[in-house]
Scaffold this motif. Structure first.
Motif, PDB file in Angstrom:
ATOM      1  N   LEU A 119       0.823  -1.207   0.000  1.00 27.66           N
ATOM      2  CA  LEU A 119       0.000   0.000   0.000  1.00 27.66           C
ATOM      3  C   LEU A 119       0.860   1.260   0.000  1.00 27.66           C
ATOM      4  CD1 LEU A 119      -2.756  -1.080   2.557  1.00 27.66           C
ATOM      5  CD2 LEU A 119      -3.068  -0.738   0.091  1.00 27.66           C
ATOM      6  N   ARG A 120       2.021   1.197   0.623  1.00 25.26           N
ATOM      7  CA  ARG A 120       2.903   2.374   0.663  1.00 25.26           C
ATOM      8  C   ARG A 120       3.364   2.800  -0.735  1.00 25.26           C
ATOM      9  NH1 ARG A 120       5.131  -0.432   5.468  1.00 25.26           N
ATOM     10  NH2 ARG A 120       4.339   0.713   7.280  1.00 25.26           N
ATOM     11  N   ARG A 121       3.273   1.907  -1.686  1.00 27.34           N
ATOM     12  CA  ARG A 121       3.692   2.228  -3.049  1.00 27.34           C
ATOM     13  C   ARG A 121       2.547   2.795  -3.897  1.00 27.34           C
ATOM     14  NH1 ARG A 121       7.031  -2.487  -2.113  1.00 27.34           N
ATOM     15  NH2 ARG A 121       5.491  -3.928  -2.986  1.00 27.34           N
ATOM     16  N   SER A 122       1.361   2.907  -3.299  1.00 24.01           N
ATOM     17  CA  SER A 122       0.197   3.391  -4.036  1.00 24.01           C
ATOM     18  C   SER A 122      -0.040   4.879  -3.788  1.00 24.01           C
ATOM     19  CB  SER A 122      -1.055   2.614  -3.599  1.00 24.01           C
ATOM     20  OG  SER A 122      -2.226   3.218  -4.095  1.00 24.01           O
ATOM     21  N   ARG A 123      -0.559   5.568  -4.787  1.00 25.84           N
ATOM     22  CA  ARG A 123      -0.939   6.973  -4.643  1.00 25.84           C
ATOM     23  C   ARG A 123      -2.375   7.119  -4.151  1.00 25.84           C
ATOM     24  NH1 ARG A 123      -1.503   9.108  -9.334  1.00 25.84           N
ATOM     25  NH2 ARG A 123      -1.402  11.278  -8.611  1.00 25.84           N
ATOM     26  N   HIS A 124      -3.102   6.012  -4.053  1.00 24.08           N
ATOM     27  CA  HIS A 124      -4.504   6.038  -3.622  1.00 24.08           C
ATOM     28  C   HIS A 124      -4.750   4.988  -2.543  1.00 24.08           C
ATOM     29  CE1 HIS A 124      -5.537   8.724  -6.930  1.00 24.08           C
ATOM     30  NE2 HIS A 124      -4.850   7.927  -7.729  1.00 24.08           N
ATOM     31  N   ALA A 125      -3.821   4.862  -1.602  1.00 25.98           N
ATOM     32  CA  ALA A 125      -3.889   3.777  -0.629  1.00 25.98           C
ATOM     33  C   ALA A 125      -5.004   3.998   0.394  1.00 25.98           C
ATOM     34  CB  ALA A 125      -2.554   3.638   0.090  1.00 25.98           C
ATOM     35  N   ALA A 126      -5.794   2.941   0.620  1.00 22.14           N
ATOM     36  CA  ALA A 126      -6.883   3.022   1.587  1.00 22.14           C
ATOM     37  C   ALA A 126      -7.132   1.654   2.198  1.00 22.14           C
ATOM     38  CB  ALA A 126      -8.160   3.531   0.931  1.00 22.14           C
TER      39      ALA A 126
END
Length: 252
Positions: A119-126
């Motif tokens: 998730l840390r690599r995502s720009r839309h992490a939820a």
């Protein structure tokens, strides 16, 4: 709507009930969805099935790794897997307390722990956790279940504080009594299933059970890219059960 196009989601407990409805809605709105469950035999296209026992850390880590590989990354975790429990504080022994806490609370911890590096690599992490109205309202014969869902709500707040500066939003939904297969099995065991269903419906101000699709819509709202300013929030989807105090029908 296609607001989830290009996003990758993992839904635990996604083979039935709220999880299944959530997986279907996210996919319909454009997401690539992996479904994690203890039994994935009923999980078909368009979902990627990954089997895991959430009480086993190695199983969870392997399933999350497989899901991320199959999806090509991870943007959304719906931490929904859980089990029910009935009785007062006297009615369940230590083994049952440990079993339900292990699934409903520590199970969420295991999945989140395995998912966070991705998730840390995502720009839309939820992350969206499934709690319950039982976290905020005293329900009879639900002390063990209520304790686990209260823990989920507190877990959500603490996780939101820990990860907000990493760009990971964490929220939870608090459903009322939802018309799911688990509730169906509960009603089947009642001496008078029709009367028990009527009692469950009557305790919700709307006069009916919540649908799995209504909870899924709330989860999608919290997980979606248009909710970028929402974190540390508990969203009630309970037909007014927590907040409303109605007079008896017919009284002004």
């Amino acid at each position: 709507m296609n607001d989830f196009t290009g996003l990758r989601a993992l839904v635990t407990g996604g083979a039935s009930g709220i999880g299944r409805a959530t997986a279907a809605l996210l996919a319909a709105r454009g997401a690539a969805v992996a479904v994690l469950d203890a039994d994935t035999t009923a999980v078909g296209e368009p979902f990627l099935p990954v089997r895991a026992d959430v009480t086993d850390d190695a199983s969870v880590r392997a399933a999350v790794t497989a899901a991320v590989a199959g999806l090509g990354g991870l943007d959304i975790l719906v931490n929904n897997a859980g089990i029910g429990a009935q009785g007062t504080v006297e009615d369940n022994d230590d083994a049952e307390w440990h079993r339900v806490l292990d699934v409903n609370v520590v199970g969420m911890v295991r999945v989140a722990r395995a998912a966070l590096p991705h998730l840390r690599r995502s720009r839309h992490a939820a992350i969206v956790n499934t709690s319950s109205v039982a976290a905020t309202a005293g329900l009879p014969q639900r002390v063990l279940y209520s304790a686990t869902k209260g823990a989920v709500q507190s877990l959500t707040l603490a996780m939101a504080a820990d990860h907000v500066r990493e760009g990971i939003r964490v929220n939870c939904v608090n459903p009322g009594t939802v018309d799911t297969p688990w509730i169906g099995r509960l009603l089947d065991r009642a001496p008078d299933p029709a009367a028990e269903r009527a009692a469950l419906e009557a305790r919700q101000p709307t006069g009916r059970l919540v649908t799995a699709e209504e909870v899924a819509a709330a989860i999608a709202h919290l997980a979606g890219p248009y909710s970028g300013a929402t974190t540390g929030t508990s969203l009630a989807v309970d037909g007014g059960m927590q907040g409303l105090r109605l007079r008896p029908a017919g009284q002004p």
